[in-house]
Design a protein around this motif. Structure first.
Motif, PDB file in Angstrom:
ATOM      1  N   THR A   1       0.407  -1.052   0.336  1.00  0.00           N
ATOM      2  CA  THR A   1       0.066   0.361   0.432  1.00  0.00           C
ATOM      3  C   THR A   1       0.992   1.339   0.378  1.00  0.00           C
ATOM      4  O   THR A   1       2.176   1.416   0.744  1.00  0.00           O
ATOM      5  CB  THR A   1      -0.729  -0.253   1.382  1.00  0.00           C
ATOM      6  OG1 THR A   1      -1.812  -1.105   1.343  1.00  0.00           O
ATOM      7  CG2 THR A   1      -1.775   1.200   1.649  1.00  0.00           C
ATOM      8  N   LEU A   2       0.547   2.414  -1.020  1.00  0.00           N
ATOM      9  CA  LEU A   2       1.174   3.565  -1.215  1.00  0.00           C
ATOM     10  C   LEU A   2       0.592   4.914  -0.155  1.00  0.00           C
ATOM     11  O   LEU A   2      -0.406   4.766  -0.495  1.00  0.00           O
ATOM     12  CB  LEU A   2       1.544   3.780  -2.504  1.00  0.00           C
ATOM     13  CG  LEU A   2       1.792   2.235  -2.946  1.00  0.00           C
ATOM     14  CD1 LEU A   2       2.592   3.373  -4.459  1.00  0.00           C
ATOM     15  CD2 LEU A   2       3.903   2.602  -2.560  1.00  0.00           C
ATOM     16  N   TYR A   3       0.784   5.907   0.558  1.00  0.00           N
ATOM     17  CA  TYR A   3       0.534   6.706   0.760  1.00  0.00           C
ATOM     18  C   TYR A   3       1.191   7.695   0.853  1.00  0.00           C
ATOM     19  O   TYR A   3       2.532   7.604   0.369  1.00  0.00           O
ATOM     20  CB  TYR A   3       0.679   6.512   2.652  1.00  0.00           C
ATOM     21  CG  TYR A   3      -0.253   5.198   2.832  1.00  0.00           C
ATOM     22  CD1 TYR A   3      -1.204   6.131   3.507  1.00  0.00           C
ATOM     23  CD2 TYR A   3       0.401   4.248   3.614  1.00  0.00           C
ATOM     24  CE1 TYR A   3      -2.363   4.573   3.704  1.00  0.00           C
ATOM     25  CE2 TYR A   3      -0.798   3.072   3.830  1.00  0.00           C
ATOM     26  CZ  TYR A   3      -1.480   3.553   4.075  1.00  0.00           C
ATOM     27  OH  TYR A   3      -2.583   1.981   4.236  1.00  0.00           O
ATOM     28  N   LYS A   4       0.519   9.241   0.330  1.00  0.00           N
ATOM     29  CA  LYS A   4       1.218  10.626   0.089  1.00  0.00           C
ATOM     30  C   LYS A   4       1.785  10.573   0.915  1.00  0.00           C
ATOM     31  O   LYS A   4       0.936  10.824   2.198  1.00  0.00           O
ATOM     32  CB  LYS A   4       0.292  11.110  -0.743  1.00  0.00           C
ATOM     33  CG  LYS A   4      -0.334  11.058  -2.287  1.00  0.00           C
ATOM     34  CD  LYS A   4      -0.915  11.777  -2.579  1.00  0.00           C
ATOM     35  CE  LYS A   4      -0.429  13.238  -2.825  1.00  0.00           C
ATOM     36  NZ  LYS A   4      -1.794  14.133  -3.624  1.00  0.00           N
ATOM     37  N   ARG A   5       3.002  11.922   0.965  1.00  0.00           N
ATOM     38  CA  ARG A   5       3.670  12.295   1.844  1.00  0.00           C
ATOM     39  C   ARG A   5       2.948  13.293   2.905  1.00  0.00           C
ATOM     40  O   ARG A   5       2.165  14.125   2.006  1.00  0.00           O
ATOM     41  CB  ARG A   5       5.078  12.641   1.324  1.00  0.00           C
ATOM     42  CG  ARG A   5       6.373  11.638   1.406  1.00  0.00           C
ATOM     43  CD  ARG A   5       7.789  11.566   1.442  1.00  0.00           C
ATOM     44  NE  ARG A   5       7.938  12.836   3.064  1.00  0.00           N
ATOM     45  CZ  ARG A   5       9.008  13.722   3.145  1.00  0.00           C
ATOM     46  NH1 ARG A   5       9.729  13.004   1.834  1.00  0.00           N
ATOM     47  NH2 ARG A   5       9.953  13.734   3.785  1.00  0.00           N
TER      48      ARG A   5
END
Length: 148
Positions: free
Chosen positions: A51-55
């Motif tokens: 899963t990727l999350y924005k900074r």
């Protein structure tokens, strides 16, 4: 410093996770043990690249400083550290054993870690060494939270 990539350290963490039960009592913080399990599953999925999350903006400003402080000393993470909204679990109950098994399975995946270009939502780009230490400290932090 301890790292999730060390088999003995990983095995120790897994034994501590396995000692959790749905009656484990919190020592500090707001989460119950089920919420902590779900929170940690989400975190492992992030570190493992599932899963990727924005900074966050604050992460762009302060992330490197915070990461350097985390890496600087072989001390546990501070209590009541803030987290990203997506990691806050509101559901209070669920299948405890299933989620505990899932968390243990995710911890075992660090044996073959391959997310070499990992970018943390707050800290930014991290080396594998930084990931290993950070993951260890995060898991250890939450297990200490429940006296495990």
């Amino acid at each position: 410093m301890k790292t999730i990539f060390d088999k003995q350290t990983r095995d120790n963490l897994i034994n501590r996770v396995d000692s959790l039960n749905d009656n484990s009592t919190i020592q500090w913080g707001k989460m119950n043990v089920y919420q902590m399990l779900k929170h940690c599953i989400l975190c492992e999925e992030m570190y493992l690249g599932k899963t990727l999350y924005k900074r966050t903006f604050l992460g762009f400003l302060l992330g490197r400083i915070a990461l350097n402080q985390l890496m600087k000393y072989d001390k546990p993470k501070k209590r009541n550290s803030p987290t990203k909204q997506e990691f806050i679990i509101t559901e209070e109950t669920g299948d405890f054993l299933e989620d505990k098994t899932k968390w243990i399975s995710l911890i075992n995946e660090y044996e073959d870690y391959s997310n070499r270009n990992f970018v943390h939502w707050f800290f930014g780009k991290m080396t594998s060494e930084q990931v290993g230490i950070s993951v260890y400290k995060h898991i250890d932090h939450h297990l200490r939270q429940f006296n495990c």
